[in-house]
Design a protein around this motif. Structure first.
Motif, PDB file in Angstrom:
ATOM      1  N   TYR A 132       0.868  -1.175   0.000  1.00 39.77           N
ATOM      2  CA  TYR A 132       0.000   0.000   0.000  1.00 39.77           C
ATOM      3  C   TYR A 132       0.910   1.231   0.000  1.00 39.77           C
ATOM      4  CZ  TYR A 132      -4.068  -2.869   1.178  1.00 39.77           C
ATOM      5  OH  TYR A 132      -5.086  -3.790   1.147  1.00 39.77           O
ATOM      6  N   ARG A 164       2.212   5.015  -7.646  1.00 39.53           N
ATOM      7  CA  ARG A 164       1.635   3.982  -8.518  1.00 39.53           C
ATOM      8  C   ARG A 164       2.684   2.932  -8.902  1.00 39.53           C
ATOM      9  NH1 ARG A 164      -3.236   5.455 -10.842  1.00 39.53           N
ATOM     10  NH2 ARG A 164      -2.815   4.195 -12.695  1.00 39.53           N
ATOM     11  N   PRO A 205      -1.388  -4.028  -7.569  1.00 46.71           N
ATOM     12  CA  PRO A 205      -2.661  -3.862  -8.277  1.00 46.71           C
ATOM     13  C   PRO A 205      -3.790  -4.475  -7.458  1.00 46.71           C
ATOM     14  CG  PRO A 205      -1.393  -5.662  -9.233  1.00 46.71           C
ATOM     15  CD  PRO A 205      -0.516  -5.048  -8.178  1.00 46.71           C
ATOM     16  N   PRO A 206      -5.046  -4.032  -7.653  1.00 48.87           N
ATOM     17  CA  PRO A 206      -5.427  -2.869  -8.472  1.00 48.87           C
ATOM     18  C   PRO A 206      -5.031  -1.570  -7.774  1.00 48.87           C
ATOM     19  CG  PRO A 206      -7.341  -3.784  -7.357  1.00 48.87           C
ATOM     20  CD  PRO A 206      -6.214  -4.707  -7.058  1.00 48.87           C
ATOM     21  N   LEU A 207      -4.556  -0.597  -8.559  1.00 44.05           N
ATOM     22  CA  LEU A 207      -4.002   0.617  -7.978  1.00 44.05           C
ATOM     23  C   LEU A 207      -5.038   1.432  -7.231  1.00 44.05           C
ATOM     24  CD1 LEU A 207      -1.620   1.734 -10.876  1.00 44.05           C
ATOM     25  CD2 LEU A 207      -1.073   0.447  -8.799  1.00 44.05           C
ATOM     26  N   ASP A 208      -6.302   1.393  -7.681  1.00 44.33           N
ATOM     27  CA  ASP A 208      -7.318   2.189  -7.003  1.00 44.33           C
ATOM     28  C   ASP A 208      -7.592   1.699  -5.588  1.00 44.33           C
ATOM     29  OD1 ASP A 208      -8.429  -0.164  -7.839  1.00 44.33           O
ATOM     30  OD2 ASP A 208     -10.321   0.731  -8.500  1.00 44.33           O
ATOM     31  N   GLU A 209      -7.113   0.477  -5.256  1.00 44.78           N
ATOM     32  CA  GLU A 209      -7.290  -0.057  -3.907  1.00 44.78           C
ATOM     33  C   GLU A 209      -6.016   0.015  -3.083  1.00 44.78           C
ATOM     34  OE1 GLU A 209      -8.822  -3.989  -4.101  1.00 44.78           O
ATOM     35  OE2 GLU A 209     -10.622  -3.423  -5.222  1.00 44.78           O
ATOM     36  N   HIS A 210      -4.882   0.357  -3.700  1.00 44.88           N
ATOM     37  CA  HIS A 210      -3.608   0.338  -2.983  1.00 44.88           C
ATOM     38  C   HIS A 210      -2.867   1.674  -3.005  1.00 44.88           C
ATOM     39  CE1 HIS A 210      -4.360  -3.971  -3.650  1.00 44.88           C
ATOM     40  NE2 HIS A 210      -3.575  -4.180  -2.594  1.00 44.88           N
ATOM     41  N   VAL A 211      -3.371   2.654  -3.714  1.00 44.69           N
ATOM     42  CA  VAL A 211      -2.726   3.973  -3.752  1.00 44.69           C
ATOM     43  C   VAL A 211      -3.636   4.985  -3.061  1.00 44.69           C
ATOM     44  CG1 VAL A 211      -1.870   5.834  -5.213  1.00 44.69           C
ATOM     45  CG2 VAL A 211      -1.460   3.458  -5.858  1.00 44.69           C
ATOM     46  N   PHE A 212      -3.101   5.699  -2.083  1.00 49.80           N
ATOM     47  CA  PHE A 212      -3.859   6.704  -1.345  1.00 49.80           C
ATOM     48  C   PHE A 212      -3.061   8.007  -1.344  1.00 49.80           C
ATOM     49  CE2 PHE A 212      -5.202   2.647   0.232  1.00 49.80           C
ATOM     50  CZ  PHE A 212      -6.573   2.755   0.385  1.00 49.80           C
ATOM     51  N   GLN A 245      -9.845   3.483   5.751  1.00 51.49           N
ATOM     52  CA  GLN A 245     -10.018   2.605   4.589  1.00 51.49           C
ATOM     53  C   GLN A 245      -9.154   1.349   4.714  1.00 51.49           C
ATOM     54  OE1 GLN A 245     -10.003   4.615   0.725  1.00 51.49           O
ATOM     55  NE2 GLN A 245     -10.063   6.576   1.804  1.00 51.49           N
ATOM     56  N   ARG A 301     -10.374  -2.579   4.878  1.00 52.96           N
ATOM     57  CA  ARG A 301      -9.998  -3.665   3.986  1.00 52.96           C
ATOM     58  C   ARG A 301      -9.506  -4.871   4.779  1.00 52.96           C
ATOM     59  NH1 ARG A 301     -10.332  -2.085  -1.024  1.00 52.96           N
ATOM     60  NH2 ARG A 301     -10.081   0.108  -1.599  1.00 52.96           N
TER      61      ARG A 301
END
Length: 634
Positions: free
Chosen positions: A222, A235, A240-247, A261, A265
């Motif tokens: 993350y 990124r 992956p998926p990046l929308d779930e691991h990049v903040f 968040q 998870r």
């Protein structure tokens, strides 16, 4: 600029009040100095609204420090997360760009997140590392099993305040922090490994490659960026998926949003653990759902639950010459009985049992499918044991073998050479009165393994041959020939005197070009009456073999393309080394029991008797004359 409105004593610690107060404080540029004294007592914050006025006299970092725990802890309030076994490592950026009050916010964020996890040796193990221009382990995964000990270590954390070497930190986490020695559970335990990277800037080293390596080792990453963080680098690091691991959050004050968040998870409902998924082999839990997976060598059936063995051979592209066998790792080629698989993994070759087993044939082994048989040379018969032949019983030879022990031979081939030498010994009548055998090994130097006069039986010679150790190094064939001429055929080494007319035979075995000159001592050996044979294998040089061997070269030079096919040379060597089969014609010792010898002996004896008879007759005549003379005188 208006201060926050007064609140009831029970409500002033709410998150809304804290956010309001923070906005108010941010609008006080230059009015609060770091060195300003505290005007009120922080211990009275829980009681009265008047304490707010004292709080406003504090330095800004202290205010944020006091405010952050209330908000953070309120965000993580509630039951602890039951995630099952998990190895979790926090990778914290403590570079100089992270200001002290921001680092304090990050510290409180970690403490609050810990309080929402199910920490323990069999549950979630937590490790923390911080980095700037270097990497420092705050505490490894196996250090603490109690949350209180972890919080104490985090509160004692001192920032490094240097550069931003994020790639170095990821490499440390991959190679050290997630190692079994540091407390991570072994890969076969299949415990998830999660790394949370928190940074506020652009890395000063490369992160994409090392992050890819970490992900390939099963580490879920993350990437949390704060304020000035580079989105491209985040990124490149994250799984992956990046929308779930990049903040990406606007400030350290909002980092608790990631905490919510992230905890959500980890604490999401594990549908696999609840059962009823119907997966035949494996159930893989993902947020809000699950999927079935199969063990290696199987594929998921159409129902997405059952698993079927993969028939790799059924695809028709295996190229196996004989048979294809489907395994978990893919198609494997198999050969029918009596055949061996070639190095290409597809072709088959009939097995040469003569080279694959200790057949024991004295002279020659012939492979016939699933079996083999022994042969003897022309004029000799196979004995009742099916392996031995009539030996050259009348042969008297002093035989010295010069064996190449250079590096190019290789250890496994040297063992084949020793076996080949023992097959030569098998057809010799080894005894002190018959054939004597000596062995010399050469590489960059020469070593007498055993001289001619040491062993008196074939069994002793063969045992000594098997005990010879491989020398390796260079190929000094000329030096070996000199040693043979000057030492090996001396009477001190066990050779019989030249007066006995016993043939002297030298056999040189080599697989390559000599590193010194051989011409002088090859010629000298033949001048000394030594019958020379040269056996070459592989990269042996024909010109050198002919130079070593006696004339004619066709009868004294043998060659084999590789060590595994040397057995076909035995027939030629036997016919050459056995005196009654060609070697040393006119020079071998003749048996007194041979027919020709008896006739010759009889002829010589009769001639001697005839001469003796004639002599006796002459003597008798003289005696008669003397008697007559005496009678006349009387």
């Amino acid at each position: 600029m208006r201060p926050p409105p007064p609140l009831a004593p029970a409500a002033w610690q709410s998150p809304a009040w804290a956010r309001c107060l923070r906005r108010y404080l941010v609008q006080l540029p230059g009015r609060l100095r770091p060195s300003a004294p505290l005007c009120g007592r922080a211990s009275e914050l829980s009681g009265r609204l008047s304490a707010m006025r004292g709080l406003l006299c504090s330095p800004l970092p202290v205010l944020l420090f006091l405010l952050q725990p209330w908000e953070t802890l309120s965000q993580f309030a509630g039951p602890r997360c039951r995630t099952g076994p998990l190895d979790l490592v926090f990778v914290i950026d403590s570079s100089r760009s992270v200001r002290p009050f921001e680092f304090e916010t990050m510290r409180q964020f970690l403490v609050g997140l810990l309080r929402g996890l199910d920490v323990g040796p069999n549950a979630t193990r937590v490790g923390v590392i911080q980095y700037s221009s270097q990497v420092q382990s705050v505490f490894p995964l196996g250090a603490f099993s109690r949350r209180e000990d972890m919080e104490r270590a985090i509160r004692a954390l001192v920032p490094l305040a240097q550069g931003t070497m994020t790639g170095l930190a990821i490499q440390y986490a991959m190679n050290v922090a997630f190692s079994v020695a540091e407390g991570a559970r072994p890969p076969e335990a299949r415990v998830p490994r999660v790394a949370v990277i928190v940074t506020d800037g652009r890395p000063q080293d490369r992160v994409a490659e090392v992050a890819a390596q970490a992900r390939a080792r099963g580490i879920e990453i993350y990437a949390v960026g704060v304020q000035r963080a580079d989105v491209g680098s985040l990124r490149a690091m994250a799984s992956p998926p990046l929308d779930e691991h990049v903040f990406l959050v606007e400030s350290f004050n909002l980092i608790q949003e990631f905490g919510q968040q992230f905890r959500g998870r980890l604490c999401g409902k594990d549908l696999c653990a609840e059962g009823g998924h119907g997966c035949q082999h494996q159930c893989v839990s993902t947020p809000g759902t699950f999927r079935c997976a199969c063990n290696p060598g199987y594929q998921l059936a159409e129902d997405n639950k059952s698993c079927l063995a993969i028939d790799h051979c059924g695809f028709g592209n295996h190229s196996c010459q004989h048979e294809c066998v489907s395994t978990f790792g893919g198609p494997r080629c198999h050969c029918r009985e009596g055949h061996d698989l070639l190095p290409d993994g597809r072709s088959c070759q009939a097995r040469d049992l003569c080279n694959g087993v200790d057949h024991g044939c004295e002279f020659q082994c012939v492979s016939e499918g699933l079996s083999y048989r022994c042969l003897c040379p022309e004029g000799q018969q196979l004995q009742a044991d099916g392996k031995s032949c009539n030996r050259c019983r009348e042969g008297h030879v002093d035989l010295v073998l010069l064996v190449d022990g250079s590096k190019s031979v290789r250890p496994q081939n040297f063992e084949l050479v020793k076996r080949f030498v023992n097959q030569i010994v098998d057809f010799l009548d080894v005894s002190p009165e018959g054939t004597r055998v000596g062995l010399v090994q050469f590489s960059s130097r020469v070593r007498t393994e055993f001289p001619l006069g040491r062993y008196g039986t074939a069994a002793e010679v063969k045992q000594a041959v098997l005990a010879v150790e491989y020398m390796e190094r260079g190929t000094m064939t000329g030096l070996a020939l000199r040693h043979m001429v000057e030492h090996s055929f001396s009477e001190a080494q066990g050779a019989r005197p030249r007066a006995l007319n016993v043939p002297r035979v030298g056999l040189v075995f080599t697989d390559g070009r000599s590193q010194d000159d051989i011409s002088v001592w090859a010629r000298r050996a033949k001048e000394e009456g030594i019958v020379m044979y040269a056996v070459g294998v592989g990269k042996a040089v024909e010109e050198e073999l002919r130079q070593i061997a006696s004339e004619p070269a066709e009868l004294h030079v043998s060659y084999s393309p590789d060590f595994g096919t040397m057995t076909h040379l035995l027939e030629n060597l036997r016919g050459s080394i056995c005196p009654e089969e060609g070697i040393g014609a006119g020079t071998e010792l003749r048996s007194l029991c041979e027919c020709e010898s008896l006739v010759e002996f009889q002829g010589r004896t009769l001639g001697a008797l005839e001469k003796l008879t004639q002599s006796l007759a002459q003597l008798t005549a003289r005696l008669e004359d003397l008697e007559n003379q005496l009678a006349t005188q009387e």
